[in-house]
Design a protein around this motif. Structure first.
Motif, mmCIF file in Angstrom:
data_model
loop_
_atom_site.group_PDB
_atom_site.id
_atom_site.type_symbol
_atom_site.label_atom_id
_atom_site.label_comp_id
_atom_site.label_asym_id
_atom_site.label_seq_id
_atom_site.Cartn_x
_atom_site.Cartn_y
_atom_site.Cartn_z
ATOM 1 N N CYS A 253 13.204 -23.316 -1.616
ATOM 2 C CA CYS A 253 12.305 -22.153 -1.587
ATOM 3 C C CYS A 253 10.858 -22.595 -1.361
ATOM 4 O O CYS A 253 10.128 -21.975 -0.588
ATOM 5 C CB CYS A 253 12.437 -21.350 -2.880
ATOM 6 S SG CYS A 253 14.012 -20.471 -2.991
ATOM 7 N N LEU B 32 20.685 -18.869 2.210
ATOM 8 C CA LEU B 32 19.241 -18.761 1.997
ATOM 9 C C LEU B 32 18.485 -18.258 3.228
ATOM 10 O O LEU B 32 17.598 -17.418 3.107
ATOM 11 C CB LEU B 32 18.681 -20.106 1.534
ATOM 12 C CG LEU B 32 17.372 -20.087 0.784
ATOM 13 C CD1 LEU B 32 17.450 -19.220 -0.459
ATOM 14 C CD2 LEU B 32 16.964 -21.498 0.405
ATOM 15 N N MET C 105 17.563 -25.526 -5.506
ATOM 16 C CA MET C 105 17.079 -24.295 -4.938
ATOM 17 C C MET C 105 15.548 -24.217 -4.953
ATOM 18 O O MET C 105 14.983 -23.767 -3.965
ATOM 19 C CB MET C 105 17.687 -23.120 -5.686
ATOM 20 C CG MET C 105 17.198 -21.802 -5.191
ATOM 21 S SD MET C 105 18.308 -20.911 -4.136
ATOM 22 C CE MET C 105 19.821 -21.019 -5.014
#
Length: 128
Positions: free
Chosen positions: A5, A101, A1
């Motif tokens: 990001c 996401l 993750m």
């Protein structure tokens, strides 16, 4: 993750150790206020941050700091408890958040659109 990001333009700060290859800064001693410690590390503004939380206490910490929160179920908290604590989004697990996401608060920095929380509903969580 953290890698996904960072690719979207976020500066990722972890309040706990993460994967060694993660493109993130780590707060080595978050103390009693991990959200504020993370913001201080990058000279960040609460309005430009999102905290990913795994517990109701982390969500409440984010709310106190004025940071938007995305929660992932864990630490025995239920989705209604996390929402009551102030989470704007609640995901079943990190994999579910990763799949969503592009439609989450983490899609890109400062792009909250209609889903940006107001000061009274702002919440935050652990970056991950």
């Amino acid at each position: 993750m953290p890698r996904e990001c960072a690719a979207r333009g976020w500066t990722v700060v972890l309040t706990a150790p993460g994967p060694a290859e993660a493109p993130a800064l780590v707060v080595t001693d978050p103390g009693h206020d991990p959200v504020r410690a993370a913001l201080d590390l990058v000279d960040g503004e609460p309005a430009h941050a999102v905290f990913v939380a795994g517990s109701a206490s982390e969500v409440r910490a984010a709310c106190r700091a004025g940071v938007a929160c995305v929660a992932v179920l864990g630490a025995g908290a239920t989705a209604p408890e996390l929402r009551a604590a102030g989470a704007v989004e609640v995901h079943r697990d990190a994999a579910a958040l990763l799949r969503a996401l592009d439609d989450s608060l983490l899609a890109r920095p400062r792009a909250f659109g209609d889903r940006r929380p107001t000061a009274s509903t702002a919440s935050a969580g652990r970056s991950g």
